[in-house]
Design an enzyme around this catalytic site. Structure first.
Site, PDB file in Angstrom:
ATOM      1  N   HIS A 216     -41.034  -8.634  15.723  1.00 14.79           N
ATOM      2  CA  HIS A 216     -39.612  -8.305  15.553  1.00 14.79           C
ATOM      3  C   HIS A 216     -39.355  -6.889  15.047  1.00 14.79           C
ATOM      4  O   HIS A 216     -38.212  -6.468  14.931  1.00 14.79           O
ATOM      5  CB  HIS A 216     -38.937  -9.296  14.605  1.00 14.79           C
ATOM      6  CG  HIS A 216     -39.315  -9.082  13.158  1.00 14.79           C
ATOM      7  ND1 HIS A 216     -40.518  -9.475  12.651  1.00 14.79           N
ATOM      8  CD2 HIS A 216     -38.652  -8.503  12.141  1.00 14.79           C
ATOM      9  CE1 HIS A 216     -40.585  -9.159  11.367  1.00 14.79           C
ATOM     10  NE2 HIS A 216     -39.459  -8.561  11.030  1.00 14.79           N
TER      11      HIS A 216
HETATM   12  C1  UD1 Z   1     -34.671  -7.980   8.515  1.00 19.03           C
HETATM   13  C2  UD1 Z   1     -35.401  -6.999   7.602  1.00 19.03           C
HETATM   14  C3  UD1 Z   1     -36.903  -7.039   7.915  1.00 19.03           C
HETATM   15  C4  UD1 Z   1     -37.443  -8.456   7.868  1.00 19.03           C
HETATM   16  C5  UD1 Z   1     -36.633  -9.328   8.807  1.00 19.03           C
HETATM   17  C6  UD1 Z   1     -37.108 -10.757   8.807  1.00 19.03           C
HETATM   18  C7  UD1 Z   1     -34.100  -4.997   6.990  1.00 19.03           C
HETATM   19  C8  UD1 Z   1     -34.030  -3.541   7.157  1.00 19.03           C
HETATM   20  N1  UD1 Z   1     -34.963  -5.643   7.802  1.00 19.03           N
HETATM   21  O1  UD1 Z   1     -34.809  -7.487   9.839  1.00 19.03           O
HETATM   22  O2  UD1 Z   1     -37.582  -6.273   6.947  1.00 19.03           O
HETATM   23  O3  UD1 Z   1     -38.800  -8.458   8.260  1.00 19.03           O
HETATM   24  O4  UD1 Z   1     -35.248  -9.274   8.375  1.00 19.03           O
HETATM   25  O5  UD1 Z   1     -36.380 -11.545   9.651  1.00 19.03           O
HETATM   26  O6  UD1 Z   1     -33.421  -5.540   6.156  1.00 19.03           O
HETATM   27  N2  UD1 Z   1     -29.606 -12.066  13.704  1.00 19.03           N
HETATM   28  C9  UD1 Z   1     -29.179 -13.298  14.100  1.00 19.03           C
HETATM   29  N3  UD1 Z   1     -29.053 -14.264  13.139  1.00 19.03           N
HETATM   30  C10 UD1 Z   1     -29.299 -14.039  11.822  1.00 19.03           C
HETATM   31  C11 UD1 Z   1     -29.706 -12.748  11.435  1.00 19.03           C
HETATM   32  C12 UD1 Z   1     -29.871 -11.788  12.391  1.00 19.03           C
HETATM   33  O7  UD1 Z   1     -28.949 -13.550  15.252  1.00 19.03           O
HETATM   34  O8  UD1 Z   1     -29.171 -14.967  11.008  1.00 19.03           O
HETATM   35  C13 UD1 Z   1     -29.796 -11.027  14.735  1.00 19.03           C
HETATM   36  C14 UD1 Z   1     -28.605 -10.134  14.891  1.00 19.03           C
HETATM   37  O9  UD1 Z   1     -28.470  -9.817  16.239  1.00 19.03           O
HETATM   38  C15 UD1 Z   1     -29.005  -8.892  14.138  1.00 19.03           C
HETATM   39  C16 UD1 Z   1     -30.504  -8.863  14.348  1.00 19.03           C
HETATM   40  O10 UD1 Z   1     -30.903 -10.224  14.381  1.00 19.03           O
HETATM   41  O11 UD1 Z   1     -28.358  -7.761  14.568  1.00 19.03           O
HETATM   42  C17 UD1 Z   1     -31.261  -8.152  13.277  1.00 19.03           C
HETATM   43  O12 UD1 Z   1     -30.951  -8.670  11.985  1.00 19.03           O
HETATM   44  P1  UD1 Z   1     -31.044  -7.721  10.685  1.00 19.03           P
HETATM   45  O13 UD1 Z   1     -30.767  -8.485   9.447  1.00 19.03           O
HETATM   46  O14 UD1 Z   1     -30.256  -6.482  10.902  1.00 19.03           O
HETATM   47  O15 UD1 Z   1     -32.537  -7.233  10.675  1.00 19.03           O
HETATM   48  P2  UD1 Z   1     -33.894  -8.008  11.018  1.00 19.03           P
HETATM   49  O16 UD1 Z   1     -34.435  -7.432  12.258  1.00 19.03           O
HETATM   50  O17 UD1 Z   1     -33.706  -9.483  10.932  1.00 19.03           O
END
Ligand code: UD1
Length: 376
Positions: A216
């Site tokens: 991811h």
């Molecule tokens: C975040 C953390 C990363 C961690 C990861 C674990 C930061 C900078 N990154 O990255 O260190 O390893 O979490 O999962 O904080 N989304 C959903 N549902 C959710 C949450 C997210 O669909 O419940 C999708 C959304 O499209 C979102 C994308 O995932 O834009 C990324 O989520 P985000 O929290 O921005 O960062 P992660 O890649 O999850």
């Protein structure tokens, strides 16, 4: 019992890897010989059932006292939104200290608000460094540590990193790894791999074992060219060992946007939904090997003695390589294949358990916090 009940500790969580870290900390604070007033705030960075609620349920984390409900956004929008919504909560709850874990956007956002209000910050998992500032988490780590008052570390190299950045070691304590507290606490309740596999993909033949894959990191999934090269490599490896691939929501989107669904559709790379904690634990425990770009999984596989191939150029958790079962290979197809072949032939390295990854890190944390709160 020493009463510090007037001392209010506000614990912060935001994203999936925070949940398994906060669970033992809250339990230990509530059972400590000091009496603390513990509150929990969820920023809402992760909000899906699969990314949040299943972890609260399985790990028995109390429902948060406050949910900021920020959701997704660019780094700037997400961080700013957490800060804006967190400030009035600080004014209302008036905690004596806040406790943040790990390195996600929620960690730095809340730490920054607290420190500017003169409220001391406790950082659990301080001092880890990959040395790679193109990783958003590395920026969050460096900045959070600079503004934290009590820094609690998981491995000894962390203290050297903090010292090099001019942080006084007086407030640094090596306590061990709370992620591994959670692993040890829950291991006997792990859902069997068989059960998880049959509930998501009845047709996988795992009679000769299986590998587990997670992916991811922006560096691996955001660029369609890089993602395609990686997936082609993994599809080839899966011809020798079926690979189960619980897919993070951001990766699902990237695969779709890059038009790569077909590439994996008829392969032995089996895409399954993000897994709850006890299911993931069962899948890791029984895997022949794990391929990942996650930070926490490098630690969990080390604790389980399962060979781990890390699909990154570096790690902020060097002890998993020096003592554990981890090998850093990056994203070169040749290096990934060579490490995979080696594990398939020799069984790979199982390593040993690092110091203080003994299931008691959170108890040590509660002691250190109690002593420290007496002094401030
Ligand atoms: C975040 C953390 C990363 C961690 C990861 C674990 C930061 C900078 N990154 O990255 O260190 O390893 O979490 O999962 O904080 N989304 C959903 N549902 C959710 C949450 C997210 O669909 O419940 C999708 C959304 O499209 C979102 C994308 O995932 O834009 C990324 O989520 P985000 O929290 O921005 O960062 P992660 O890649 O999850």
């Amino acid at each position: 019992m020493s009463r510090l009940s007037e001392k209010k500790i506000l614990c912060i969580v935001g994203a999936r890897p925070n949940f398994m870290k906060i669970a033992p900390v809250i339990r230990a604070l509530n059972n400590a010989r000091y009496s603390f007033n513990v509150r929990l705030l969820h920023t809402g960075q992760h909000y899906d059932t699969a990314m949040k609620q299943s972890f609260f349920d399985q790990l028995h984390i109390p429902e948060p006292d406050v949910d900021l409900g920020v959701g997704s956004g660019s780094h700037a929008v997400q961080t700013a939104e957490i800060m804006k919504r967190f400030e009035p909560v600080m004014d209302e709850l008036k905690p004596d200290t806040i406790l943040v874990v790990g390195d996600v956007n929620s960690t730095i956002a809340c730490a920054l608000v607290a420190v500017k209000k003169g409220v001391p910050v406790i950082h659990v998992e301080a001092g880890l460094r990959s040395g790679d500032r193109s990783m958003p988490e590395e920026i969050n780590r460096v900045l959070t540590d600079q503004i934290s008052d009590l820094l609690l570390t998981t491995e000894r190299s962390a203290e050297e990193n903090l010292l090099r950045e001019g942080i006084s070691t007086d407030n640094v304590h090596f306590v061990g790894n709370v992620m591994i507290d959670t692993l040890r606490y829950n291991l006997s309740n792990a859902v069997s791999a068989e059960e998880t596999i049959s509930s998501c993909q009845g047709s996988v033949d795992t009679s000769s074992g299986y590998g587990l894959l997670t992916l991811h990191r922006p560096a691996n999934v955001d660029d369609p060219v890089v993602l395609e090269r990686l997936l082609r490599t993994l599809v080839k490896l899966a011809e020798h060992l079926p690979l189960l691939f619980p897919v993070h929501p951001r990766t699902t989107q990237c695969i779709e946007n890059a038009g790569l669904n077909q590439l994996v559709a008829d392969s032995q790379l089996h895409l399954i939904p993000p897994q709850a904690y006890l299911n993931m634990l069962g899948l890791m425990k029984d895997a022949r090997l794990v391929l990942t770009d996650s930070g926490g999984i490098q630690e969990e596989t080390t604790a389980l003695g399962v060979p781990c191939i890390t699909l990154r150029e570096n790690t902020e958790r060097p002890i998993t390589v020096a003592e554990g079962s981890n090998t850093i290979v990056g994203s070169s197809p040749e290096k990934i294949k060579s490490c995979f072949d080696d594990i398939m032939q020799s069984g790979g390295k199982s390593g040993c358990t690092p110091e203080y990854w003994d299931g008691k890190a959170a108890e040590r944390i509660a002691e250190v916090i109690g002593d420290w709160l007496h002094k401030i």
